[in-house]
Design a protein around this motif. Structure first.
Motif, PDB file in Angstrom:
ATOM      1  N   THR A 298       0.835  -1.201   0.000  1.00 35.91           N
ATOM      2  CA  THR A 298       0.000   0.000   0.000  1.00 35.91           C
ATOM      3  C   THR A 298       0.872   1.255   0.000  1.00 35.91           C
ATOM      4  OG1 THR A 298      -1.733  -1.187   1.184  1.00 35.91           O
ATOM      5  CG2 THR A 298      -1.848   1.198   1.232  1.00 35.91           C
ATOM      6  N   ASP A 299       1.905   1.245   0.821  1.00 33.95           N
ATOM      7  CA  ASP A 299       2.825   2.390   0.854  1.00 33.95           C
ATOM      8  C   ASP A 299       3.537   2.559  -0.487  1.00 33.95           C
ATOM      9  OD1 ASP A 299       2.083   2.677   3.473  1.00 33.95           O
ATOM     10  OD2 ASP A 299       3.975   1.938   4.313  1.00 33.95           O
ATOM     11  N   ARG A 300       3.920   1.450  -1.080  1.00 30.94           N
ATOM     12  CA  ARG A 300       4.624   1.493  -2.368  1.00 30.94           C
ATOM     13  C   ARG A 300       3.732   2.107  -3.449  1.00 30.94           C
ATOM     14  NH1 ARG A 300       9.300  -0.659  -4.282  1.00 30.94           N
ATOM     15  NH2 ARG A 300       9.355  -1.319  -6.452  1.00 30.94           N
ATOM     16  N   ILE A 301       2.476   1.729  -3.483  1.00 30.09           N
ATOM     17  CA  ILE A 301       1.548   2.291  -4.471  1.00 30.09           C
ATOM     18  C   ILE A 301       1.351   3.781  -4.214  1.00 30.09           C
ATOM     19  CG2 ILE A 301      -0.853   2.266  -5.253  1.00 30.09           C
ATOM     20  CD1 ILE A 301      -0.723  -0.819  -4.870  1.00 30.09           C
ATOM     21  N   ASN A 302       1.227   4.162  -2.927  1.00 30.52           N
ATOM     22  CA  ASN A 302       1.068   5.580  -2.606  1.00 30.52           C
ATOM     23  C   ASN A 302       2.293   6.398  -3.018  1.00 30.52           C
ATOM     24  OD1 ASN A 302      -1.548   5.377  -1.570  1.00 30.52           O
ATOM     25  ND2 ASN A 302      -0.801   4.820   0.461  1.00 30.52           N
ATOM     26  N   ILE A 303       3.459   5.818  -2.919  1.00 34.47           N
ATOM     27  CA  ILE A 303       4.671   6.515  -3.357  1.00 34.47           C
ATOM     28  C   ILE A 303       4.669   6.660  -4.876  1.00 34.47           C
ATOM     29  CG2 ILE A 303       7.189   6.342  -3.528  1.00 34.47           C
ATOM     30  CD1 ILE A 303       7.087   5.096  -0.673  1.00 34.47           C
ATOM     31  N   PHE A 304       4.267   5.612  -5.592  1.00 34.75           N
ATOM     32  CA  PHE A 304       4.143   5.734  -7.049  1.00 34.75           C
ATOM     33  C   PHE A 304       3.168   6.857  -7.415  1.00 34.75           C
ATOM     34  CE2 PHE A 304       5.978   1.428  -7.844  1.00 34.75           C
ATOM     35  CZ  PHE A 304       6.806   1.768  -8.902  1.00 34.75           C
ATOM     36  N   ILE A 305       2.057   6.949  -6.687  1.00 33.81           N
ATOM     37  CA  ILE A 305       1.073   7.999  -6.961  1.00 33.81           C
ATOM     38  C   ILE A 305       1.717   9.376  -6.784  1.00 33.81           C
ATOM     39  CG2 ILE A 305      -1.068   9.081  -6.136  1.00 33.81           C
ATOM     40  CD1 ILE A 305      -2.062   6.213  -5.479  1.00 33.81           C
ATOM     41  N   LYS A 306       2.467   9.547  -5.713  1.00 32.95           N
ATOM     42  CA  LYS A 306       3.132  10.841  -5.466  1.00 32.95           C
ATOM     43  C   LYS A 306       4.147  11.159  -6.562  1.00 32.95           C
ATOM     44  CE  LYS A 306       2.569  10.712  -0.477  1.00 32.95           C
ATOM     45  NZ  LYS A 306       3.215  10.523   0.824  1.00 32.95           N
ATOM     46  N   ILE A 307       4.909  10.165  -6.967  1.00 36.78           N
ATOM     47  CA  ILE A 307       5.924  10.375  -8.009  1.00 36.78           C
ATOM     48  C   ILE A 307       5.256  10.791  -9.317  1.00 36.78           C
ATOM     49  CG2 ILE A 307       7.636   9.204  -9.451  1.00 36.78           C
ATOM     50  CD1 ILE A 307       8.354   7.521  -6.939  1.00 36.78           C
ATOM     51  N   LEU A 308       4.186  10.100  -9.681  1.00 34.06           N
ATOM     52  CA  LEU A 308       3.490  10.436 -10.924  1.00 34.06           C
ATOM     53  C   LEU A 308       2.745  11.766 -10.813  1.00 34.06           C
ATOM     54  CD1 LEU A 308       2.359   6.880 -11.950  1.00 34.06           C
ATOM     55  CD2 LEU A 308       3.919   8.350 -13.215  1.00 34.06           C
ATOM     56  N   ASP A 309       2.274  12.116  -9.619  1.00 33.35           N
ATOM     57  CA  ASP A 309       1.657  13.429  -9.425  1.00 33.35           C
ATOM     58  C   ASP A 309       2.666  14.552  -9.671  1.00 33.35           C
ATOM     59  OD1 ASP A 309      -0.976  12.711  -8.922  1.00 33.35           O
ATOM     60  OD2 ASP A 309      -0.723  12.680  -6.731  1.00 33.35           O
ATOM     61  N   VAL A 310       3.895  14.345  -9.238  1.00 33.96           N
ATOM     62  CA  VAL A 310       4.947  15.345  -9.475  1.00 33.96           C
ATOM     63  C   VAL A 310       5.162  15.536 -10.974  1.00 33.96           C
ATOM     64  CG1 VAL A 310       7.440  15.778  -9.250  1.00 33.96           C
ATOM     65  CG2 VAL A 310       6.122  15.009  -7.272  1.00 33.96           C
ATOM     66  N   ARG A 311       5.207  14.433 -11.728  1.00 31.40           N
ATOM     67  CA  ARG A 311       5.381  14.532 -13.186  1.00 31.40           C
ATOM     68  C   ARG A 311       4.173  15.214 -13.837  1.00 31.40           C
ATOM     69  NH1 ARG A 311       8.999  12.326 -10.848  1.00 31.40           N
ATOM     70  NH2 ARG A 311      10.831  11.373 -11.751  1.00 31.40           N
ATOM     71  N   ALA A 312       2.958  14.875 -13.362  1.00 32.97           N
ATOM     72  CA  ALA A 312       1.753  15.485 -13.921  1.00 32.97           C
ATOM     73  C   ALA A 312       1.738  16.990 -13.652  1.00 32.97           C
ATOM     74  CB  ALA A 312       0.505  14.817 -13.342  1.00 32.97           C
ATOM     75  N   LYS A 313       2.154  17.410 -12.444  1.00 32.63           N
ATOM     76  CA  LYS A 313       2.225  18.840 -12.139  1.00 32.63           C
ATOM     77  C   LYS A 313       3.252  19.533 -13.019  1.00 32.63           C
ATOM     78  CE  LYS A 313       0.592  18.768  -7.393  1.00 32.63           C
ATOM     79  NZ  LYS A 313       0.908  18.999  -5.994  1.00 32.63           N
ATOM     80  N   ALA A 314       4.364  18.863 -13.269  1.00 32.39           N
ATOM     81  CA  ALA A 314       5.396  19.447 -14.140  1.00 32.39           C
ATOM     82  C   ALA A 314       4.859  19.627 -15.556  1.00 32.39           C
ATOM     83  CB  ALA A 314       6.642  18.565 -14.145  1.00 32.39           C
ATOM     84  N   ILE A 315       4.118  18.646 -16.039  1.00 31.18           N
ATOM     85  CA  ILE A 315       3.514  18.746 -17.379  1.00 31.18           C
ATOM     86  C   ILE A 315       2.522  19.904 -17.401  1.00 31.18           C
ATOM     87  CG2 ILE A 315       1.962  17.611 -19.020  1.00 31.18           C
ATOM     88  CD1 ILE A 315       3.343  14.938 -18.195  1.00 31.18           C
ATOM     89  N   GLY A 316       1.660  19.969 -16.397  1.00 30.48           N
ATOM     90  CA  GLY A 316       0.688  21.056 -16.309  1.00 30.48           C
ATOM     91  C   GLY A 316       1.356  22.416 -16.228  1.00 30.48           C
TER      92      GLY A 316
END
Length: 193
Positions: A50-68
Motif C-alpha cells: 500500500t505504501d509502495r503504491i502511494n509513493i508511485f502515486i506521489k511520483i506520478l503526481d509530481v510529473r503530472a504537475k510538471a507537465i501542467g
C-alpha cells in the motif's frame, strides 16, 4: 612499420570498447525516469504494498504537475524537449507501477485502501495528459496508454481483492498482521557468562 601497427591496433581496440559501452546506455534510460531519492523511497516501501503504491502515486503526481506547469507557462527555449522528456518519464514510471500491480495480484497482498486513490489518480493524470499539445502525439499516447493500463489493472484488482478477502477473512487478518506487526512481549536478554 611494425611499431606503427601496434599503436594503431590498440587504438582500434579501445575505440571498439568505447563503442560497446555506449550501446548499453538506452537500457539505463528507464532508471533515469526517477531520481535517486524516489528510487530509495520505493525500496524502503518494498515490503508494504500500500505504501509502495502511494509513493508511485506521489511520483506520478509530481510529473503530472510538471507537465501542467509547462503547458500553462510561457513558452521558453527547450520547453518542447522538457515536455517530451517528462512524458517519457511518466510512461516509464506508469509501466513500472503496472508491473508492480501485476506482481501483487497473484500474491493476494491487501492493497484495497490504495486502489481507490490509484483509480482517482489515473483519472487526474489522464486529464492532464490529454490537455497537452497534439504535437507530442507519440510520447503523449505512450503515457496515456500506460495510465490506461494502470487504471484497468487497478479496477480489476479492486474487484478481485474485495471478493478474495471476503471469501478468505483469515488472509485479511494475516495481511494486516504482516503490514502492522504487534510488538512481541519483550523478555530480558540473558547473556551467558
Amino acid at each position: 612499420m611494425m611499431q606503427l601497427v601496434r599503436p594503431l591496433s590498440l587504438l582500434c581496440l579501445s575505440a571498439l570498447l568505447v563503442a560497446g559501452t555506449t550501446h548499453s546506455l538506452p537500457a539505463q534510460t528507464k532508471d533515469a525516469a526517477m531520481s535517486e531519492s524516489e528510487v530509495e523511497k520505493l525500496r524502503e516501501a518494498a515490503y508494504v504494498p500500500t505504501d509502495r503504491i502511494n509513493i508511485f502515486i506521489k511520483i506520478l503526481d509530481v510529473r503530472a504537475k510538471a507537465i501542467g506547469g509547462l503547458l500553462a507557462g510561457r513558452r521558453k527555449p527547450g520547453r518542447e524537449q522538457d515536455l517530451h522528456d517528462i512524458f517519457d518519464q511518466f510512461a516509464a514510471i506508469a509501466d513500472e507501477l503496472n508491473d508492480n500491480l501485476d506482481g501483487l495480484g497473484p500474491k493476494h497482498r491487501d492493497i484495497r485502501k490504495a486502489l481507490p486513490k490509484l483509480l482517482e489518480a489515473t483519472e487526474r493524470w489522464s486529464t492532464t495528459l490529454r490537455a497537452a499539445d497534439p504535437a507530442y502525439k507519440v510520447v503523449r499516447k505512450l503515457a496515456l496508454d500506460a495510465v490506461s493500463e494502470v487504471h484497468e489493472a487497478a479496477a480489476a484488482m479492486q474487484t478481485d481483492q474485495v471478493a478474495y478477502f471476503k471469501a478468505h477473512p483469515e488472509a485479511a487478518k494475516a495481511e494486516a498482521d504482516r503490514t502492522n506487526p504487534q510488538p512481541a512481549e519483550q523478555k530480558p536478554i540473558e547473556i551467558p557468562r
